[in-house]
Design a protein around this motif. Structure first.
Motif, PDB file in Angstrom:
ATOM      1  N   UNK A   1      85.973  42.623  77.350  1.00 58.00           N
ATOM      2  CA  UNK A   1      85.321  41.465  77.145  1.00 58.00           C
ATOM      3  C   UNK A   1      83.813  41.543  76.910  1.00 58.00           C
ATOM      4  N   UNK A   2      83.210  42.337  78.057  1.00 65.39           N
ATOM      5  CA  UNK A   2      81.967  42.382  77.958  1.00 65.39           C
ATOM      6  C   UNK A   2      81.169  43.040  76.626  1.00 65.39           C
ATOM      7  N   UNK A   3      82.127  43.993  76.104  1.00 64.27           N
ATOM      8  CA  UNK A   3      81.413  44.631  74.822  1.00 64.27           C
ATOM      9  C   UNK A   3      81.655  43.752  73.617  1.00 64.27           C
ATOM     10  N   UNK A   4      82.901  42.953  73.454  1.00 67.43           N
ATOM     11  CA  UNK A   4      83.405  42.539  72.401  1.00 67.43           C
ATOM     12  C   UNK A   4      83.036  41.093  72.039  1.00 67.43           C
TER      13      UNK A   4
ATOM     14  N   UNK B   1      79.245  36.577  71.692  1.00 70.27           N
ATOM     15  CA  UNK B   1      79.500  35.469  71.102  1.00 70.27           C
ATOM     16  C   UNK B   1      78.889  34.404  71.725  1.00 70.27           C
ATOM     17  N   UNK B   2      78.441  34.653  73.004  1.00 72.41           N
ATOM     18  CA  UNK B   2      77.909  33.578  73.887  1.00 72.41           C
ATOM     19  C   UNK B   2      76.235  33.277  73.452  1.00 72.41           C
ATOM     20  N   UNK B   3      75.777  34.763  73.379  1.00 70.74           N
ATOM     21  CA  UNK B   3      74.503  34.645  72.798  1.00 70.74           C
ATOM     22  C   UNK B   3      74.203  34.350  71.538  1.00 70.74           C
ATOM     23  N   UNK B   4      75.409  34.400  70.585  1.00 69.69           N
ATOM     24  CA  UNK B   4      75.426  34.227  69.070  1.00 69.69           C
ATOM     25  C   UNK B   4      75.383  32.558  69.348  1.00 69.69           C
TER      26      UNK B   4
ATOM     27  N   UNK C   1      86.921  36.134  68.799  1.00 71.74           N
ATOM     28  CA  UNK C   1      86.967  37.096  69.687  1.00 71.74           C
ATOM     29  C   UNK C   1      85.630  37.975  69.577  1.00 71.74           C
ATOM     30  N   UNK C   2      85.012  37.784  68.561  1.00 67.71           N
ATOM     31  CA  UNK C   2      83.820  38.933  68.438  1.00 67.71           C
ATOM     32  C   UNK C   2      82.885  38.176  67.584  1.00 67.71           C
ATOM     33  N   UNK C   3      81.486  38.510  67.259  1.00 69.68           N
ATOM     34  CA  UNK C   3      80.595  37.642  66.499  1.00 69.68           C
ATOM     35  C   UNK C   3      81.017  37.711  65.009  1.00 69.68           C
TER      36      UNK C   3
ATOM     37  N   UNK D   1      86.008  35.035  80.709  1.00 70.06           N
ATOM     38  CA  UNK D   1      86.602  36.482  81.118  1.00 70.06           C
ATOM     39  C   UNK D   1      88.133  36.503  81.134  1.00 70.06           C
ATOM     40  N   UNK D   2      88.840  37.417  81.179  1.00 67.64           N
ATOM     41  CA  UNK D   2      90.193  37.389  81.591  1.00 67.64           C
ATOM     42  C   UNK D   2      90.419  36.765  83.120  1.00 67.64           C
TER      43      UNK D   2
END
Length: 219
Positions: free
Chosen positions: A176-179, A183-186, A88-90, A8-9
């Motif tokens: 951060x939580x939304x976007x 990617x962590x789960x990905x 930054x995103x999936x 996170x930031x």
């Protein structure tokens, strides 16, 4: 090693990225640096990015991905790199996977810097910057000035930047939580995620990260 750094930031990604890249002898590639370099050099991608930014719009994924691809193809990244702020995103993570697969490469690890949300808010909202010299930065808790509101170095006024306010920090965390967090789960599905606590002194976090990465390599 080819590493993606997430968190996170306020997790200290930029600070840790610089230390880790030096320890691992690989370039630190940050989204901010990519944008600044492409815009200042007037590349086609830089011109596209600037047009979107000047209009107050988000830069499309394909432009960011193109900049990252160009940077990763440079000679100093042949033996690895540390990505900070990208993907930054999936959608960007999928594009990165495709890019690496085309080159017969893959990521070695995704280092997740974990920090409690309240600590993130405390870290960022507590920052105070000198009006005379923005490099003079203090923190109300961790590195307070000798005299409240006065810069130790030059005597200038200290203030809280608008984007350091608690309200703004919490909005950034929502983004951060939304976007980015997905990617962590990905990457977990690929068995690439190594999570460490980003609490403590900078050198302690770096040592923790190095041990986790080396342990991951050994595994």
């Amino acid at each position: 090693m080819r590493i993606v750094l997430v968190g996170p930031p306020g997790a200290g990604k930029g600070t840790q990225a610089a230390f880790l890249a030096r320890n691992l002898s690989i370039p630190h590639i940050s989204t901010g640096d990519l944008f600044r370099a492409n815009i200042s050099q007037g590349t086609e991608l830089g011109r596209q990015a600037k047009a979107y930014m000047d209009a107050g719009n988000l830069v499309p994924d394909e432009v960011t991905v193109g900049m990252a691809k160009d940077r990763m193809e440079q000679a100093d990244a042949a033996n690895g790199f540390l990505l900070d702020g990208f993907p930054r995103n999936v959608a960007q993570a999928e594009a990165l996977d495709e890019m690496l697969e085309t080159e017969g490469m893959k990521l070695d690890a995704v280092l997740d810097l974990e920090v409690p949300e309240d600590e993130v808010v405390k870290r960022i909202a507590g920052r105070r910057v000198c009006r005379n010299e923005s490099a003079h930065v203090f923190h109300v808790t961790y590195s307070p000035p000798k005299h409240e509101g006065v810069c130790d170095a030059c005597g200038g006024d200290l203030y809280q930047r608008d984007d350091d306010s608690e309200e703004t920090v919490r909005r950034r965390l929502e983004v951060y939580h939304t976007q980015t967090e997905p990617i962590i789960d990905y990457y977990k599905a690929q068995g690439l995620v190594v999570t460490i606590s980003a609490l403590g002194k900078v050198n302690e976090v770096t040592e923790r990260a190095m041990e986790a990465l080396q342990g991951d390599q050994a595994a």
